[in-house]
Motif scaffolding. Structure first.
Motif, mmCIF file in Angstrom:
data_model
loop_
_atom_site.group_PDB
_atom_site.id
_atom_site.type_symbol
_atom_site.label_atom_id
_atom_site.label_comp_id
_atom_site.label_asym_id
_atom_site.label_seq_id
_atom_site.Cartn_x
_atom_site.Cartn_y
_atom_site.Cartn_z
ATOM 1 N N TRP A 81 0.821 -1.208 0.000
ATOM 2 C CA TRP A 81 0.000 0.000 0.000
ATOM 3 C C TRP A 81 0.853 1.257 0.000
ATOM 4 O O TRP A 81 0.362 2.342 -0.303
ATOM 5 C CB TRP A 81 -0.901 0.022 1.229
ATOM 6 N N ASP A 97 0.284 5.524 -9.105
ATOM 7 C CA ASP A 97 -1.050 6.129 -9.162
ATOM 8 C C ASP A 97 -1.357 6.665 -10.553
ATOM 9 O O ASP A 97 -2.485 6.557 -11.042
ATOM 10 C CB ASP A 97 -1.160 7.274 -8.145
ATOM 11 N N SER A 136 -4.311 5.692 -5.227
ATOM 12 C CA SER A 136 -5.323 5.225 -6.171
ATOM 13 C C SER A 136 -5.841 3.837 -5.788
ATOM 14 O O SER A 136 -6.665 3.270 -6.500
ATOM 15 C CB SER A 136 -4.736 5.166 -7.588
ATOM 16 N N TRP A 137 -5.376 3.314 -4.640
ATOM 17 C CA TRP A 137 -5.687 1.936 -4.287
ATOM 18 C C TRP A 137 -6.979 1.837 -3.476
ATOM 19 O O TRP A 137 -7.387 2.778 -2.793
ATOM 20 C CB TRP A 137 -4.510 1.318 -3.543
ATOM 21 N N SER A 138 -7.584 0.662 -3.534
ATOM 22 C CA SER A 138 -8.930 0.478 -2.982
ATOM 23 C C SER A 138 -8.975 0.488 -1.460
ATOM 24 O O SER A 138 -10.063 0.593 -0.891
ATOM 25 C CB SER A 138 -9.538 -0.834 -3.494
ATOM 26 N N TYR A 139 -7.816 0.394 -0.769
ATOM 27 C CA TYR A 139 -7.866 0.424 0.693
ATOM 28 C C TYR A 139 -8.502 1.719 1.202
ATOM 29 O O TYR A 139 -9.105 1.752 2.283
ATOM 30 C CB TYR A 139 -6.472 0.246 1.304
ATOM 31 N N ASP A 178 -11.105 3.092 0.057
ATOM 32 C CA ASP A 178 -12.561 2.965 0.043
ATOM 33 C C ASP A 178 -13.097 2.548 1.405
ATOM 34 O O ASP A 178 -14.249 2.835 1.742
ATOM 35 C CB ASP A 178 -13.002 1.933 -1.008
ATOM 36 N N GLY A 179 -12.263 1.862 2.191
ATOM 37 C CA GLY A 179 -12.686 1.422 3.516
ATOM 38 C C GLY A 179 -12.357 2.403 4.616
ATOM 39 O O GLY A 179 -12.517 2.071 5.802
ATOM 40 N N ARG A 181 -11.356 8.964 2.377
ATOM 41 C CA ARG A 181 -11.722 8.542 1.027
ATOM 42 C C ARG A 181 -11.596 9.681 0.013
ATOM 43 O O ARG A 181 -11.353 9.452 -1.171
ATOM 44 C CB ARG A 181 -13.147 8.000 1.036
ATOM 45 N N LYS A 218 -8.528 9.869 -2.413
ATOM 46 C CA LYS A 218 -8.265 8.866 -3.449
ATOM 47 C C LYS A 218 -8.085 9.526 -4.814
ATOM 48 O O LYS A 218 -8.838 10.412 -5.206
ATOM 49 C CB LYS A 218 -9.404 7.845 -3.504
ATOM 50 N N HIS A 277 -7.650 9.143 -9.076
ATOM 51 C CA HIS A 277 -8.191 8.328 -10.154
ATOM 52 C C HIS A 277 -7.340 8.513 -11.404
ATOM 53 O O HIS A 277 -7.630 9.355 -12.248
ATOM 54 C CB HIS A 277 -9.655 8.698 -10.422
ATOM 55 N N ARG A 278 -6.243 7.766 -11.467
ATOM 56 C CA ARG A 278 -5.380 7.651 -12.617
ATOM 57 C C ARG A 278 -5.080 8.991 -13.298
ATOM 58 O O ARG A 278 -5.488 9.246 -14.420
ATOM 59 C CB ARG A 278 -5.966 6.668 -13.619
#
Length: 236
Positions: free
Chosen positions: A34, A90, A201-204, A206-207, A212, A215, A217-218
């Motif tokens: 991460w 990212d 950019s990683w989904s961790y 989201d939790g 959040r 985050k 996005h590319r």
């Protein structure tokens, strides 16, 4: 558990079928972390007998890795490391970031390899490199095994430096988890949020409702970052 030691079988095959005189083994570490860079090592070993006990870094204890890496760095014909930063990961995505790190490692070798043995089944490197992919190459191919150990030990050391710097990274446990998910890492993220060393950019994320909004996005990495050579300024 007993394991078969790696051999020069693939290197010999490449020499016989393609005429390659210089074959580099390539392996990466940090893909699933991460935080921190993804690191690639390219190692050229020739056909000499390797230090005893060489195998995939994941099959060695940390103590044994630290012991054997000193032997390996003296034994290999040459090796080089390449990195892609969290920002590049990212911006580019992992596959392109891996290619960038691998190219940096290969281009930093004193002599350009005629062929490359890449661990795994997916060729993320591609043309103009002549690539042979080998599933579990880090266990079966001497050059790839050497690259796996060097990459693992050197990236772990880089991550440990983050914990010792005066920047508040110690709560994340980078010295023990190397940026990978762990209870300590997850708890620190929930409380403190990500640092400049995290992949955003990683989904961790989201939790983590309170973080959040950070985050990404590319967003493409800057041209300057992509054109930088193998010596990257991580500012660790």
């Amino acid at each position: 558990m007993p394991y078969e030691p790696p051999t020069h079988t693939v290197e010999r095959s490449l020499r016989a079928t393609t005429g390659a005189k210089i074959v580099a083994g390539v392996d990466e570490v940090g893909r699933g972390a991460w935080a921190g860079p993804v690191t690639v090592c390219a190692a050229v070993t020739g056909l000499r007998r390797p230090p005893a006990g060489l195998t995939d870094s994941k099959l060695l204890t940390p103590k044994r890795r630290d012991e054997i890496v000193l032997l390996l760095e003296e034994w290999v014909t040459s090796y080089a490391l390449g990195h892609s930063t969290p920002e590049e990961i990212d911006g580019l995505g992992m596959t392109a970031a891996l290619r960038l790190a691998a190219e940096r490692a290969l281009n930093a070798l004193p002599v350009r390899p005629d062929a490359v043995i890449l661990d795994g089944k997916h060729d993320y490197l591609g043309a103009p490199w002549k690539v042979r992919t080998v599933i579990k190459g880090d266990q079966s191919c001497i050059a790839v095994a050497a690259a796996s150990v060097i990459a693992k030990v050197r990236r772990d050391a880089m991550m440990a430096e983050l914990e010792s710097e005066t920047g508040g990274c110690a709560p994340y446990g980078f010295a023990s988890n190397a940026g990978y998910p762990s209870p300590v890492h997850q708890a620190a993220l929930a409380e403190l949020g990500p640092t400049r060393h995290h992949r955003l950019s990683w989904s961790y994320l989201d939790g983590l409702p309170q973080w959040r909004h950070l985050k990404k996005h590319r967003i493409p990495a800057t041209a300057a970052a992509l054109e930088s050579g193998g010596q990257l300024g991580f500012d660790f």
